[in-house]
Each structure stands twice: as C-alpha cells, then as structure tokens.
Design a protein around this motif. Structure first.
Motif, short mmCIF file in Angstrom:
data_model
loop_
_atom_site.label_atom_id
_atom_site.label_comp_id
_atom_site.label_asym_id
_atom_site.label_seq_id
_atom_site.Cartn_x
_atom_site.Cartn_y
_atom_site.Cartn_z
N LEU A 1 0.84 -1.19 0.00
CA LEU A 1 0.00 0.00 0.00
C LEU A 1 0.88 1.25 0.00
O LEU A 1 1.69 1.47 0.91
N TYR A 2 0.74 2.08 -1.02
CA TYR A 2 1.46 3.36 -1.07
C TYR A 2 0.70 4.31 -1.97
O TYR A 2 -0.04 3.90 -2.85
N VAL A 3 0.95 5.61 -1.67
CA VAL A 3 0.30 6.68 -2.42
C VAL A 3 1.38 7.69 -2.82
O VAL A 3 2.19 8.10 -1.99
N THR A 4 1.39 8.05 -4.06
CA THR A 4 2.34 9.06 -4.52
C THR A 4 1.84 10.45 -4.12
O THR A 4 0.67 10.78 -4.33
N GLU A 5 2.75 11.25 -3.55
CA GLU A 5 2.34 12.57 -3.06
C GLU A 5 2.01 13.50 -4.21
O GLU A 5 2.38 13.27 -5.36
N ARG B 1 4.23 14.33 1.23
CA ARG B 1 5.17 13.53 2.00
C ARG B 1 5.95 14.37 3.00
O ARG B 1 6.29 13.90 4.10
N GLU B 2 6.27 15.62 2.61
CA GLU B 2 7.04 16.47 3.52
C GLU B 2 6.22 16.85 4.76
O GLU B 2 6.78 17.22 5.79
N GLU B 3 4.88 16.75 4.62
CA GLU B 3 4.03 17.00 5.77
C GLU B 3 3.86 15.75 6.61
O GLU B 3 3.92 15.80 7.84
N LYS B 4 3.62 14.57 5.95
CA LYS B 4 3.51 13.30 6.66
C LYS B 4 3.94 12.19 5.71
O LYS B 4 3.32 11.96 4.68
N PRO B 5 5.01 11.46 6.04
CA PRO B 5 5.55 10.49 5.08
C PRO B 5 4.80 9.15 5.06
O PRO B 5 4.88 8.44 4.07
N PHE B 6 4.07 8.79 6.10
CA PHE B 6 3.32 7.52 6.10
C PHE B 6 2.18 7.62 7.11
O PHE B 6 2.19 8.48 8.00
N LYS C 1 14.09 19.47 1.18
CA LYS C 1 13.12 18.79 2.03
C LYS C 1 12.67 17.44 1.48
O LYS C 1 11.98 16.69 2.18
N ASP C 2 13.02 17.14 0.25
CA ASP C 2 12.62 15.86 -0.32
C ASP C 2 13.29 14.72 0.41
O ASP C 2 14.24 14.91 1.18
N ASP C 3 12.78 13.47 0.13
CA ASP C 3 13.25 12.28 0.82
C ASP C 3 14.65 11.92 0.31
O ASP C 3 14.83 11.62 -0.87
N PRO C 4 15.64 11.96 1.21
CA PRO C 4 16.99 11.64 0.75
C PRO C 4 17.18 10.15 0.42
O PRO C 4 18.14 9.79 -0.25
N THR C 5 16.22 9.29 0.90
CA THR C 5 16.34 7.84 0.61
C THR C 5 15.66 7.45 -0.67
O THR C 5 15.77 6.31 -1.11
#
Length: 752
Positions: free
Chosen positions: A54-58, A112-117, A180-184
């Motif tokens: 389960l995942y959602v693209t921001e 994602r920067e507001e809430k990643p999961f 602020k993006d996800d470095p991983t």
C-alpha cells in the motif's frame, strides 16, 4: 525521444521497486517462516489477512476516491457476509475502505514532507453477528516522494573576505543548501553546487559548496565581487529543481604599491620677506593602497638646496608641507632653489617615489634696513644743548634705492633728543645729568619717503658719561663721644665720604684739616686712603665741666678734573666713660645725663627718701583704721546713680509724664523728718585732718534717700541733686550759708 521515455519508465519502475522492496522481503520472510512452522510441527495453518503493498504518490490530484490497495481475509467467501472496518491514522478523513471488498481509497492530495506515512488498522467481522472473523491487523500506507521541493540556502546572507594576490585554491567561504525531499528516495534530495557568476576569480566544490580562489586578484583593480552560486537537486539530472544565492566577497588590501607623485616636477614661490617657518607650498603623492598601507612620509633628499627648506607630513591629509628654513633675498644671486622630495611608504620604506621642486623667490617692496641691529652712543653730561650724539643709517634693500626719512618715536626720553630726518644724526635738545639718568633708550624709525607704510625700527642706547660736578660729602654721622680720660692718639671715630659722581676706585678721596685748626688742635684726622678717615685725640684727657663739646672741621677733596671739595664740621661730645673707659655707655644714658653732677644726684636721692617716709606714715595710719577706706568705698558705691536720660529743665515737665521715671519698687511709708544732729563730737578726726565721721555721713545720706523715695513731689530722676554736709567739731563754727533745718528744707521744697 522514445529511448528517453523508455529510460524514464524504467527508472520509475526501479524507484518503486526500491521503495516496496522492504515490504516484499517482509512478506516473503513471513511466508517462509509460516511454511517452516507448518513443516516442523505439522499443525494446520489458520487462515489470515491477505493484502497488497500500500502506497500513495504525493501531490496527486484527487477529484474522486482513488484506489490505493485492498485488504481481505482468505476466509472471505465473497457472499458479503464479511464486513471490513478501517481504523487509525486518517481513517474516514483521508482513507476509506469498502466494507464489502476491503478496497482502500484515498480521498485527497497528500504531501510527504508534511507526513511520510500513515499507520492504520483493519478489522474483519461477521456482518450479521458482529463477531470478528480475523484478528485486528495493523498496516502502513506509505506516501511516495516526488521531487517537488527545491534546495534552500541556509545562513544567508553570505559575506566573505580574502586578501588580494592570494594564490589559487585559497579557501574563501562555504555555502550550504538543504532539500526537504526524501533523501532515501533516489536523488530527489541530493544537491550539487555550481557558480553562475564569479569565474574565473572563484571556483566551488560541487558537493561541499566550498568556494576557493580561482585566480589571483588585485584589490586596486576590483575590491569586491558578487558571486552567484546555484544549488541543484537530483544531481543536476533532468527535472531537477534549483535555487541561487549571492556571495559578497571583499578583497582585502595588501601593501604592494608604492606612493606616486602625479608629476615629476613642481614649481613653487616664496616672497623674499618670508620668515623661517612660512609655508612655501604643499604636494601630495598618491598610494592606491588603503588604510595604514597608504600612509606616506615625506623627506628632502640631500641634494641641491636641501638645507634651505623643510618638509613635514600632514597625518590627516597625507600632504607634504614645505616650509622655509632660512631667509631668502631676491636681491641676492640665488633667486631659484631646487630640492628633491622623497615620498615613501611609512610601513614599507622600500616603496617610494621622488619629485623635483623648483622654488622661486618673489621680489617685494621691503622697508628700509638699518645697518646695525642696535646703536650705542655716548655723550658727556655737561654737553651743551644741540650737541651731536651720533648717527643711524638705513638703506632700501630693494633695487629702487628709495629716499629714507628718520624720526624718533615718542617716549619719556624722546623730549631730550631730536634727529635730523634726512641723515639720521641725533642731537640733544635739553641738558643732561648723569646723576639723574645715565642711560637713555630711544627708538628711531626709518620710512620710505614715497611709501610711508614701509617703516623699520631700531633701538638706540645713549650713555651719559660722567663729569666731575659733585663734591664728596660725609655720610650721616651718629653722636660721637670722647672719654674724659682719653689719651693722645686714641681713635675716636672713623668717618666715610661719598660722591654722587661715578666712582673711581683708583682715585680715592683725601681728608684734611684747615691750616688754622691744625695748630694746637684738640683732635687730628688721619686719611686712610680708602675714602675713609680716622679721628684721633690730640691731647691727654678732656674735661666735661670745662668744655663738654668740641668741633672738628674736615675738608674732603676728590681727585677729579677739576678737583672738587667740601667742608664739614663734626661735633664731638665729652663723656665720663666710667671705669672701663668705654664710650658705648655714653650713648645709652643720653646727652641730658652728661650735665648731671654729684650734687644733683644727692638732691634726687633726698627727694626719693622723703617720698618713702611719707608713704610709710600713710601705711601706718591705714593699718590702725583698716575699714576706713572700705567703708567710704561702699558708701560711694551705694550712692552712685547713673542717669542715661537728659532732662529738658522746667519745660521738660510738659513734654512727658515724669511719674514714669520714679523708682516705684522702693516706695515706703512716709516717716516724719528727724532733726539733724549738729553736736557730733569729732575732735579726733579734726586732729587727723580727715573729713566728717563716716557713720554720721552715712546716716545723713540714708535719710535723704528715704525722703526722695517716699516724696510724691520729688524732682525728676535726671535732675541734679546737691547734698551738703558739714562735719561738726569745728572751733570756728560753720562757714556755710546753708543750714539743714526743717525751715530751710521747707523753703527749698516750696521753691522748687
């Protein structure tokens, strides 16, 4: 173009696989573990949950519920008997679950920067009984990152400094940007740096953001740089986001430049009347360095006429100020001077520059100049009026050789002299006296006839020379005594003479006696040769009674030309010098006692003895009656009345009420008057020659005081009261016309 699209699609698949890879591994691990447990224990595995990753693209726009994934139990028979319920983070508001199929949908756009999961819980129940079919399960819906944030620089603004002429690679400063993006998640947050403006002077490290010197810089060419740095994410790949910042880099000065004169030759001028210290001119050398590196020190090199001028440095303006060191003269041969000035760096003397200065002397119309700084003249004091004293001379220093006029400035001595205006000759106009003033100071002026404003002054000192016009005189003499017992040739006194004329040690005064007195003289005078003479006795002994005074005539002459003399008479007194034969006792006793002989002394002694006898008799009398004086004193003290107010007589009674002046504090009752006793026995007192008896007199005064205090018609206090009392016992009876009887008293009272 199609290849680029294929590559992009493949990269997207790889990114998604990298994100889901941990979940796949977890599911595989759980399945393997379940299989091992089943194999090992031979236990029947209970049915459980089955779900997809389960995942959602921001940042996806959601206009209607968008499918995310499905959760279901393997016991679901697809008969709608199972009801799926969703709990947890964002359930109902962000995520919803179909209660029949277990499908999960998202309702709005995520960041994602507001809430990643999001962590959620699912439950499967029997729709009819409400009994859970499966245990509650927790699962995570991950928000997939996209590159939607550009890098941001921190610690702005950036200001740095670097020394000029620094070598390449010198560290300047460092800039840092964050994403602020996800470095991983791929390269969304991986930033690289580059310089958009500021090359080739500066370079930057692509990963660290450290700025270094790219090439040597000269501050004098440019002292500040604005370097624009770009930070870009995704390692600069297509689709990357970027931002920029400005780094201000100031280039610091290094003392690497020598002072420079704008020109190599300068021309200046100075008027010939200038004095030492006058400013000739200024010059300025430029040093393109700044601060202390630009400080300049000026000096004159030892070439040409270097000793004629000085140069100093103005610390504020950095100018070289040239001043006159020696006087210049246009009329002389040197009308132009050459000096070489050096301007060197104060902190680095090896950096310098030189310039040549030509200084021209400018002619001015100068006042006359006296040939001497001051003049000394002499004239005898007996010179006649109009006598020549001396001359002064002044010349025009200019080439015009103008006519000069002389004059004397007004002073207290200017009335004694005059000067010839054309030639400067000084003459006397009054008589001179050395004994009054022996030096005269006058000031002579010299003025150009055509230009009266050009005036010069000179001091003239005139000495009045002495002429022997004053005879010597004896100095003041004290009383001179000679002892009666003096012997021949004995010194009596040494006299001194003085002369108002100028003293001449080589020509002392001479002391002589008149020829007629030198024969059978009582005293002689001996010249000591040093302007003094000694008086000596010329006979054996002197008698005060025969001749108490002697007179000695002395002639005093000087040795001038012509010689002058004076005659003085000295009085010598004869004195009885006593046993020690010393004249000092004569001066103490005074001249009066020299006439006193032994008879006078005896008379004085008898007189003193009589006074002592009389004093003894009085003393004996007082010892016999010691209270007499004290009683009289007490009576007098009691009867002394002091009045400070002066009455006005009879007219004064109408001026004010006299009753206020009465002594009310001692009022007593009126008593009848007593008859005064007249038969007082005082024969003893009369025999002693004394006054009335004290007791009787005291009683008399007391009665009178009492009457005055009690009488309402008493006279004013400022009126003079007369009390008359005559003692009794006189054989001749009373000589007074007053009798203190009652009748008389009544008459007096009625009279007043």
């Amino acid at each position: 173009m199609s290849n680029m699209r294929n590559i992009s699609t493949r990269l997207s698949i790889l990114v998604n696989l990298s994100i889901l890879w941990p979940c796949i591994l977890s599911l595989n691990f759980m399945n393997i573990r379940t299989q091992e447990m089943n194999k090992g224990n031979h236990i029947r595995v209970k049915r459980g949950w089955v779900w997809e990753p389960l995942y959602v693209t921001e940042e996806q726009e959601v206009k209607k519920p968008m499918y995310v994934g499905q959760l279901k139990t393997d016991s679901d028979g697809h008969d709608d008997s199972i009801k799926y319920v969703l709990f947890g983070d964002g359930a109902g508001s962000i995520f919803v679950m179909n209660e029949y199929s277990g499908k999960i949908s998202v309702l709005k756009k995520l960041d994602r920067e507001e809430k990643p999961f999001y962590t959620l819980r699912a439950q499967a129940r029997n729709r009819y009984t409400g009994v859970p079919v499966e245990t509650e399960s927790e699962f995570v819906i991950k928000v997939l990152d996209i590159n939607d944030n550009e890098p941001k620089f921190i610690n702005e603004p950036y200001i740095a400094e670097v020394l000029e002429m620094s070598p390449e690679g010198t560290y300047v400063t460092q800039v840092i940007a964050t994403d602020k993006d996800d470095p991983t998640n791929g390269n969304n947050a991986r930033v690289v740096y580059s310089i958009l403006q500021g090359q080739p002077q500066f370079s930057i490290e692509i990963k660290s953001g450290i700025i270094r010197v790219g090439s040597q810089m000269d501050r004098e060419t440019k002292d500040q740089y604005q370097v624009i740095v770009q930070a870009k994410d995704m390692i600069g790949e297509p689709g990357a986001l970027s931002t920029t910042t400005t780094v201000i880099i100031n280039v610091l000065d290094v003392n690497d430049n020598a002072p420079k004169f704008p020109q190599k030759t300068y021309e200046m001028s100075i008027i010939e009347s200038g004095i030492a210290g006058d400013i000739v001119g200024t010059l300025l050398a430029y040093d393109i360095d700044i601060g202390k590196n630009a400080e300049i020190t000026y000096s004159i090199e030892e070439r040409g006429d270097y000793n004629m001028f000085n140069i100093s440095t103005d610390s504020l303006t950095q100018e070289g100020i040239i001043t006159l060191n020696k006087l210049v003269d246009f009329e002389s041969r040197n009308r132009r001077y050459n000096i070489q000035v050096r301007a060197e760096n104060t902190n680095k003397p090896e950096l310098f520059d030189t310039a040549t200065i030509r200084i021209y002397v400018v002619d001015v119309d100068e006042p006359p100049v006296f040939l001497e700084r001051q003049y000394f003249m002499e004239i005898p004091e007996n010179a006649t009026v109009g006598s020549y004293v001396g001359s002064v001379t002044a010349k025009d220093p200019d080439n015009t050789n103008a006519i000069i006029r002389y004059d004397i400035l007004h002073s207290k001595f200017s009335g004694l002299f005059e000067i010839e205006p054309n030639n400067g000759s000084v003459f006397t106009i009054k008589s001179l006296d050395r004994e009054v003033d022996y030096w005269h100071n006058i000031t002579v002026t010299a003025t150009e006839a055509k230009f009266p404003a050009l005036v010069s002054h000179v001091a003239v000192f005139i000495r009045v020379m002495d002429v022997n016009d004053n005879a010597p005189q004896l100095q003041s003499l004290p009383d001179i005594y000679v002892c009666e017992k003096a012997r021949i040739g004995q010194t009596v006194y040494t006299v001194t003479a003085a002369d108002k004329d100028e003293p001449k040690p080589s020509q002392p005064f001479s002391f002589t006696q008149p020829p007629e007195e030198s024969i059978n003289a009582n005293f002689t005078i001996a010249d000591n040769g040093d302007n003094t003479a000694t008086i000596l006795t010329a006979q054996e002994g002197y008698s005060f009674q025969d001749n108490p005074l002697f007179y000695l005539t002395v002639i005093i002459s000087d040795n001038g030309t012509p010689a002058l003399s004076s005659t003085s008479t000295i009085t010598i007194k004869v004195c009885d010098c006593g046993i020690d034969n010393n004249t000092q006792s004569c001066g103490k006793g005074g001249y009066f006692f020299t006439f006193m002989n032994s008879g006078v002394v005896i008379a004085i002694a008898v007189f003193i003895l009589l006074i002592l006898v009389l004093a003894l008799l009085v003393h004996v009398r007082f010892r016999k009656n010691p209270n007499m004086i004290s009683e009289k004193g007490e009576d007098l003290k009691e009867n002394i009345v002091k009045y400070d107010d002066e009455g006005g007589g009879e007219e004064d009674t109408e001026a004010f009420d006299i009753t206020g002046l009465r002594h009310h504090t001692v009022m007593r009752e009126r008593k009848p008057k007593r008859t005064i006793r007249t038969d007082i026995q005082s024969m003893y007192r009369l025999s002693l020659g004394l006054g009335p008896d004290v007791a009787i007199f005291k009683e008399f005064l007391s009665e009178k005081l009492e009457e005055a205090n009690t009488d309402a018609t008493v006279l004013p206090l400022d009126y003079l009261h007369c009390y008359a009392f005559e003692g009794t016992g006189s054989l001749s009876g009373s000589l007074s016309s007053l009798s203190f009887t009652e009748a008389n008293v009544s008459e007096i009272d009625s009279y007043y």
